[in-house]
Write an enzyme that holds these catalytic residues in place. Structure first.
Site, PDB file in Angstrom:
ATOM      1  CB  ALA A  78      20.907  -6.101   0.979  1.00  0.00           C
ATOM      2  N   GLY A 128      15.659  -6.517   1.919  1.00  0.00           N
ATOM      3  CA  GLY A 128      15.871  -5.188   1.705  1.00  0.00           C
ATOM      4  C   GLY A 128      14.753  -4.281   0.805  1.00  0.00           C
ATOM      5  CD  GLU A 152      15.797 -10.298   5.143  1.00  0.00           C
ATOM      6  OE1 GLU A 152      14.944 -10.889   5.326  1.00  0.00           O
ATOM      7  OE2 GLU A 152      15.861  -9.194   4.948  1.00  0.00           O
TER       8      GLU A 152
HETATM    9  N1  COA Z   1      21.417 -10.129  -4.637  1.00  0.00           N
HETATM   10  C1  COA Z   1      22.233 -10.298  -5.449  1.00  0.00           C
HETATM   11  N2  COA Z   1      21.653 -10.636  -6.678  1.00  0.00           N
HETATM   12  C2  COA Z   1      20.596 -10.871  -6.872  1.00  0.00           C
HETATM   13  C3  COA Z   1      19.777 -10.714  -5.731  1.00  0.00           C
HETATM   14  C4  COA Z   1      19.978 -10.365  -4.413  1.00  0.00           C
HETATM   15  N3  COA Z   1      19.338 -10.056  -3.549  1.00  0.00           N
HETATM   16  N4  COA Z   1      18.366 -11.243  -6.016  1.00  0.00           N
HETATM   17  C5  COA Z   1      18.554 -11.497  -7.454  1.00  0.00           C
HETATM   18  N5  COA Z   1      19.805 -11.437  -7.928  1.00  0.00           N
HETATM   19  C6  COA Z   1      20.456 -11.642  -9.520  1.00  0.00           C
HETATM   20  C7  COA Z   1      20.487 -13.158  -9.443  1.00  0.00           C
HETATM   21  O1  COA Z   1      21.608 -13.344  -8.788  1.00  0.00           O
HETATM   22  C8  COA Z   1      20.485 -13.059 -10.903  1.00  0.00           C
HETATM   23  O2  COA Z   1      21.878 -12.514 -11.303  1.00  0.00           O
HETATM   24  P1  COA Z   1      22.865 -13.500 -12.683  1.00  0.00           P
HETATM   25  O3  COA Z   1      21.556 -13.408 -13.859  1.00  0.00           O
HETATM   26  O4  COA Z   1      23.976 -12.707 -12.848  1.00  0.00           O
HETATM   27  O5  COA Z   1      22.912 -14.876 -12.001  1.00  0.00           O
HETATM   28  C9  COA Z   1      19.562 -11.913 -11.086  1.00  0.00           C
HETATM   29  O6  COA Z   1      19.416 -11.249 -10.186  1.00  0.00           O
HETATM   30  C10 COA Z   1      18.287 -12.620 -11.645  1.00  0.00           C
HETATM   31  O7  COA Z   1      17.706 -13.455 -10.543  1.00  0.00           O
HETATM   32  P2  COA Z   1      17.304 -14.918 -10.685  1.00  0.00           P
HETATM   33  O8  COA Z   1      17.570 -15.527  -9.415  1.00  0.00           O
HETATM   34  O9  COA Z   1      17.965 -15.542 -11.829  1.00  0.00           O
HETATM   35  O10 COA Z   1      15.693 -14.769 -11.128  1.00  0.00           O
HETATM   36  P3  COA Z   1      14.564 -15.707 -10.693  1.00  0.00           P
HETATM   37  O11 COA Z   1      13.398 -15.337 -11.198  1.00  0.00           O
HETATM   38  O12 COA Z   1      15.073 -17.270 -10.884  1.00  0.00           O
HETATM   39  O13 COA Z   1      14.355 -15.663  -9.090  1.00  0.00           O
HETATM   40  C11 COA Z   1      13.948 -14.195  -6.980  1.00  0.00           C
HETATM   41  C12 COA Z   1      14.116 -14.621  -8.535  1.00  0.00           C
HETATM   42  C13 COA Z   1      13.755 -13.196  -6.426  1.00  0.00           C
HETATM   43  C14 COA Z   1      13.237 -15.437  -6.417  1.00  0.00           C
HETATM   44  C15 COA Z   1      15.613 -14.875  -6.694  1.00  0.00           C
HETATM   45  O14 COA Z   1      16.397 -13.903  -7.502  1.00  0.00           O
HETATM   46  C16 COA Z   1      16.077 -14.718  -5.147  1.00  0.00           C
HETATM   47  O15 COA Z   1      15.622 -15.435  -4.430  1.00  0.00           O
HETATM   48  N6  COA Z   1      16.843 -13.631  -4.857  1.00  0.00           N
HETATM   49  C17 COA Z   1      17.084 -13.388  -3.617  1.00  0.00           C
HETATM   50  C18 COA Z   1      16.171 -12.656  -2.596  1.00  0.00           C
HETATM   51  C19 COA Z   1      16.689 -12.638  -1.230  1.00  0.00           C
HETATM   52  O16 COA Z   1      16.915 -13.608  -0.517  1.00  0.00           O
HETATM   53  N7  COA Z   1      16.615 -11.250  -0.884  1.00  0.00           N
HETATM   54  C20 COA Z   1      17.180 -10.990   0.572  1.00  0.00           C
HETATM   55  C21 COA Z   1      18.452 -10.731   0.417  1.00  0.00           C
HETATM   56  S1  COA Z   1      18.959 -10.250   2.148  1.00  0.00           S
END
Ligand code: COA
Length: 259
Positions: free
Chosen positions: A66, A111, A134
């Protein structure tokens, strides 16, 4: 239909929904969840559509969860409404009468894992990653993740993934029974299509009945065995059943109806 955050196309009766926010790893903001719901209800009514694929844009993210940026400032009531709305839409995928396959092309976290789990079948590319992280945000899953992960992998590992927030690889997901197949990135969509092409040769009525009866197993207060008997009866009254049984006896391929 034109969407802001989805790309859609229909080819040979297969409708592909691509979540298209690649700069945010296809994170599900409110609009995207709503649009997925609209796309699913649209294809349910479209007789041309015989199967559905849900995938993500690019090769890095299926759906990375999400959209966390939308969480800030939500009241508990708004959080609850968000979870309820997401659950309702994901249930509409799970209860779709047409087969839905997730083509998991990268991160399927939070999500995203829940979206993949709402689909009937899952194919993952080798680089896909699954998890319910989460807990790292002081939250729990809200789009059905606490209920569906248990269904697929059992309580022991589901409890571990939800409580630790650990992320698993595609191969681990395959071993646990969370996904049906793991492929190369190139072969991901062809594999999804191959599965749907196979299902397309079956009776749509029978496919729908099997989905309803299996989902009943997991619906509290619903007697799944009774549901199976009822769906079995519906098949018996269908032209597809007469055609399928006759074709078998006449040693020919069945010519099932289109729905
Ligand atoms: N919500 C909002 N934005 C998100 C997102 C999410 N769940 N997951 C990734 N993004 C965004 C990042 O903020 C970043 O945006 P920016 O370039 O404007 O800063 C972009 O997507 C790329 O993500 P980034 O974190 O830079 O990539 P990464 O390769 O370093 O890491 C993940 C990838 C998936 C490990 C990391 O993005 C992450 O942990 N995301 C959240 C996962 C999560 O907790 N999901 C459950 C949500 S309830």
């Amino acid at each position: 239909m034109i969407f802001q955050n989805l790309l859609t196309k229909i080819e040979n009766g297969i409708f592909t929904i691509t979540v298209n926010r690649p700069d945010k790893l296809n994170a599900l903001n409110k609009l995207t969840v709503q649009e997925i719901g609209q796309a699913i209800s649209h294809v349910k009514e479209n007789a041309e559509v015989q199967g559905i694929i849900i995938t993500g844009s690019g090769t890095k993210g299926f759906v990375a969860g999400a959209d966390i940026s939308e969480f800030i400032g939500l009241t508990p009531e708004q959080g609850k409404a968000m979870a309820q709305a997401g659950q309702d839409i994901f249930k509409s995928i799970e209860n779709c009468s047409k087969p839905v396959v997730a083509g998991v092309n990268g991160f399927a976290l939070g999500g995203g894992c829940e979206l993949a789990m709402a689909c009937h079948l899952r194919v993952a590319s080798e680089n896909a990653k699954f998890g319910q992280p989460e807990v790292n945000l002081g939250l729990i899953a809200g789009y059905g993740g606490t209920q569906r992960l248990i269904q697929y992998i059992g309580k022991t590992k589901a409890m571990e993934l939800h409580l630790t927030g650990d992320v698993i690889t595609a191969d681990q997901a395959l071993e646990l029974g969370l996904v049906n197949y793991v492929t190369t990135q190139d072969q991901l969509l062809p594999k999804c299509i191959e599965i749907l092409e196979k299902i397309k040769t079956k009776s749509p009525k029978a496919v729908e009945g099997a989905i309803i009866a299996m989902n009943a197993f997991f619906s509290h207060g619903v007697d799944g065995f009774k549901t199976e008997v009822n769906e079995f009866e519906k098949c018996f009254s269908s032209a597809d059943f007469k055609e399928g049984a006759s074709a078998f006896l006449e040693k020919r391929k069945p010519n099932f109806s289109q729905k």
